[in-house]
Scaffold this motif. Structure first.
Motif, PDB file in Angstrom:
ATOM      1  N   ILE A  63       7.554  -8.010  27.782  1.00 26.58           N
ATOM      2  CA  ILE A  63       8.144  -7.044  28.708  1.00 26.58           C
ATOM      3  C   ILE A  63       7.959  -5.648  28.112  1.00 26.58           C
ATOM      4  O   ILE A  63       8.222  -5.447  26.928  1.00 26.58           O
ATOM      5  N   GLY A  64       7.542  -4.713  28.909  1.00 23.35           N
ATOM      6  CA  GLY A  64       7.395  -3.339  28.449  1.00 23.35           C
ATOM      7  C   GLY A  64       6.174  -3.144  27.565  1.00 23.35           C
ATOM      8  O   GLY A  64       5.422  -4.068  27.286  1.00 23.35           O
ATOM      9  N   VAL A  65       6.005  -1.935  27.110  1.00 26.50           N
ATOM     10  CA  VAL A  65       4.839  -1.552  26.313  1.00 26.50           C
ATOM     11  C   VAL A  65       4.736  -2.356  25.033  1.00 26.50           C
ATOM     12  O   VAL A  65       3.656  -2.786  24.631  1.00 26.50           O
ATOM     13  N   ASN A  66       5.872  -2.587  24.353  1.00 29.93           N
ATOM     14  CA  ASN A  66       5.855  -3.307  23.087  1.00 29.93           C
ATOM     15  C   ASN A  66       6.086  -4.807  23.238  1.00 29.93           C
ATOM     16  O   ASN A  66       6.116  -5.527  22.243  1.00 29.93           O
ATOM     17  N   GLY A  67       6.291  -5.283  24.462  1.00 29.18           N
ATOM     18  CA  GLY A  67       6.493  -6.712  24.663  1.00 29.18           C
ATOM     19  C   GLY A  67       7.896  -7.183  24.376  1.00 29.18           C
ATOM     20  O   GLY A  67       8.154  -8.376  24.279  1.00 29.18           O
ATOM     21  N   TYR A  68       8.842  -6.227  24.260  1.00 29.98           N
ATOM     22  CA  TYR A  68      10.189  -6.562  23.795  1.00 29.98           C
ATOM     23  C   TYR A  68      11.168  -5.541  24.343  1.00 29.98           C
ATOM     24  O   TYR A  68      10.972  -4.339  24.177  1.00 29.98           O
ATOM     25  N   VAL A  69      12.215  -6.012  25.021  1.00 33.48           N
ATOM     26  CA  VAL A  69      13.279  -5.132  25.491  1.00 33.48           C
ATOM     27  C   VAL A  69      14.601  -5.710  25.008  1.00 33.48           C
ATOM     28  O   VAL A  69      14.917  -6.873  25.267  1.00 33.48           O
ATOM     29  N   SER A  70      15.371  -4.884  24.287  1.00 40.42           N
ATOM     30  CA  SER A  70      16.661  -5.299  23.743  1.00 40.42           C
ATOM     31  C   SER A  70      17.736  -4.351  24.240  1.00 40.42           C
ATOM     32  O   SER A  70      17.574  -3.133  24.175  1.00 40.42           O
ATOM     33  N   VAL A  71      18.840  -4.912  24.733  1.00 38.36           N
ATOM     34  CA  VAL A  71      19.993  -4.130  25.168  1.00 38.36           C
ATOM     35  C   VAL A  71      21.115  -4.397  24.166  1.00 38.36           C
ATOM     36  O   VAL A  71      21.607  -5.524  24.056  1.00 38.36           O
ATOM     37  N   GLU A  72      21.480  -3.373  23.418  1.00 36.77           N
ATOM     38  CA  GLU A  72      22.513  -3.517  22.389  1.00 36.77           C
ATOM     39  C   GLU A  72      23.895  -3.516  23.046  1.00 36.77           C
ATOM     40  O   GLU A  72      24.194  -2.655  23.871  1.00 36.77           O
ATOM     41  N   VAL A  73      24.750  -4.490  22.681  1.00 35.50           N
ATOM     42  CA  VAL A  73      26.092  -4.604  23.269  1.00 35.50           C
ATOM     43  C   VAL A  73      27.171  -4.748  22.199  1.00 35.50           C
ATOM     44  O   VAL A  73      28.317  -5.061  22.509  1.00 35.50           O
ATOM     45  N   ALA A  74      26.839  -4.507  20.934  1.00 32.11           N
ATOM     46  CA  ALA A  74      27.765  -4.743  19.820  1.00 32.11           C
ATOM     47  C   ALA A  74      29.052  -3.934  19.925  1.00 32.11           C
ATOM     48  O   ALA A  74      30.092  -4.362  19.427  1.00 32.11           O
ATOM     49  N   GLY A  75      29.020  -2.793  20.585  1.00 28.19           N
ATOM     50  CA  GLY A  75      30.212  -1.964  20.710  1.00 28.19           C
ATOM     51  C   GLY A  75      31.090  -2.309  21.894  1.00 28.19           C
ATOM     52  O   GLY A  75      32.128  -1.682  22.104  1.00 28.19           O
ATOM     53  N   GLU A  76      30.696  -3.324  22.659  1.00 33.00           N
ATOM     54  CA  GLU A  76      31.427  -3.695  23.867  1.00 33.00           C
ATOM     55  C   GLU A  76      32.269  -4.953  23.624  1.00 33.00           C
ATOM     56  O   GLU A  76      31.962  -5.776  22.777  1.00 33.00           O
ATOM     57  N   ALA A  77      33.352  -5.101  24.412  1.00 29.36           N
ATOM     58  CA  ALA A  77      34.154  -6.324  24.376  1.00 29.36           C
ATOM     59  C   ALA A  77      33.380  -7.422  25.094  1.00 29.36           C
ATOM     60  O   ALA A  77      32.688  -7.137  26.062  1.00 29.36           O
ATOM     61  N   PRO A  78      33.450  -8.668  24.678  1.00 25.11           N
ATOM     62  CA  PRO A  78      34.219  -9.160  23.532  1.00 25.11           C
ATOM     63  C   PRO A  78      33.456  -9.107  22.213  1.00 25.11           C
ATOM     64  O   PRO A  78      33.965  -9.478  21.168  1.00 25.11           O
ATOM     65  N   TRP A  79      32.202  -8.652  22.252  1.00 27.13           N
ATOM     66  CA  TRP A  79      31.296  -8.751  21.099  1.00 27.13           C
ATOM     67  C   TRP A  79      31.785  -7.958  19.899  1.00 27.13           C
ATOM     68  O   TRP A  79      31.617  -8.401  18.767  1.00 27.13           O
ATOM     69  N   LYS A  80      32.397  -6.799  20.119  1.00 32.25           N
ATOM     70  CA  LYS A  80      32.813  -5.945  19.007  1.00 32.25           C
ATOM     71  C   LYS A  80      33.904  -6.572  18.139  1.00 32.25           C
ATOM     72  O   LYS A  80      34.085  -6.169  17.000  1.00 32.25           O
ATOM     73  N   ASP A  81      34.608  -7.583  18.670  1.00 32.10           N
ATOM     74  CA  ASP A  81      35.720  -8.190  17.938  1.00 32.10           C
ATOM     75  C   ASP A  81      35.450  -9.608  17.438  1.00 32.10           C
ATOM     76  O   ASP A  81      36.323 -10.206  16.816  1.00 32.10           O
ATOM     77  N   LEU A  82      34.283 -10.163  17.716  1.00 33.41           N
ATOM     78  CA  LEU A  82      34.039 -11.573  17.365  1.00 33.41           C
ATOM     79  C   LEU A  82      33.971 -11.847  15.869  1.00 33.41           C
ATOM     80  O   LEU A  82      34.352 -12.912  15.425  1.00 33.41           O
TER      81      LEU A  82
END
Length: 134
Positions: A113-132
């Motif tokens: 996907i995309g020019v580099n073949g890789y699309v990542s959406v960072e969610v570490a600052g969102e609930a519930p991920w930030k507290d796991l």
């Protein structure tokens, strides 16, 4: 149709990140791939690729050395050499080095996907991920 090519690790540039290093072993800029992106990843001790997702890509994370705290959604497993995790498109996941030495994984994503073949959406600052991991 391309005939294929060899990708030699020693000749493949490394990218240095705050959590480790990676080499793009196959992706559109390096090989012209359109179905598979392959990344050789080194996770530094105590570090990792925090919670993120790939909206339109499947991923397999294959551990080749070390111990990896692998999250798939809200489930955590400790993986060692030869173990793997499959992550469907859009599923949040994270990989952390659980040892005192470098951990090595091969990440395989498809399709490209995309020019580099890789699309990542960072969610570490969102609930519930930030507290796991607290």
């Amino acid at each position: 149709m391309a005939e294929g090519q060899f990708i030699i690790a020693a000749e493949t540039p490394q990218e240095h990140l705050d959590w480790g290093r990676l080499r793009w072993m196959s992706h559109p800029p390096a090989t012209g791939a359109d179905q598979l992106t392959v990344i050789d990843v080194t996770l530094s001790p105590g570090k990792g690729h925090d919670f993120h997702k790939h909206p339109d890509q499947e991923e397999v994370i294959y551990v080749t050395s070390g111990r990896v705290e692998q999250w798939v959604a809200q489930e955590k497993r400790l993986l060692g050499p030869g173990d793997a995790a499959f992550i469907p498109p859009g599923v949040v996941h994270a990989s952390f080095n659980a040892g005192s030495e470098d951990a090595h994984v091969v990440a395989i994503l498809g399709p490209c996907i995309g020019v580099n073949g890789y699309v990542s959406v960072e969610v570490a600052g969102e609930a519930p991920w930030k507290d796991l991991r607290t």
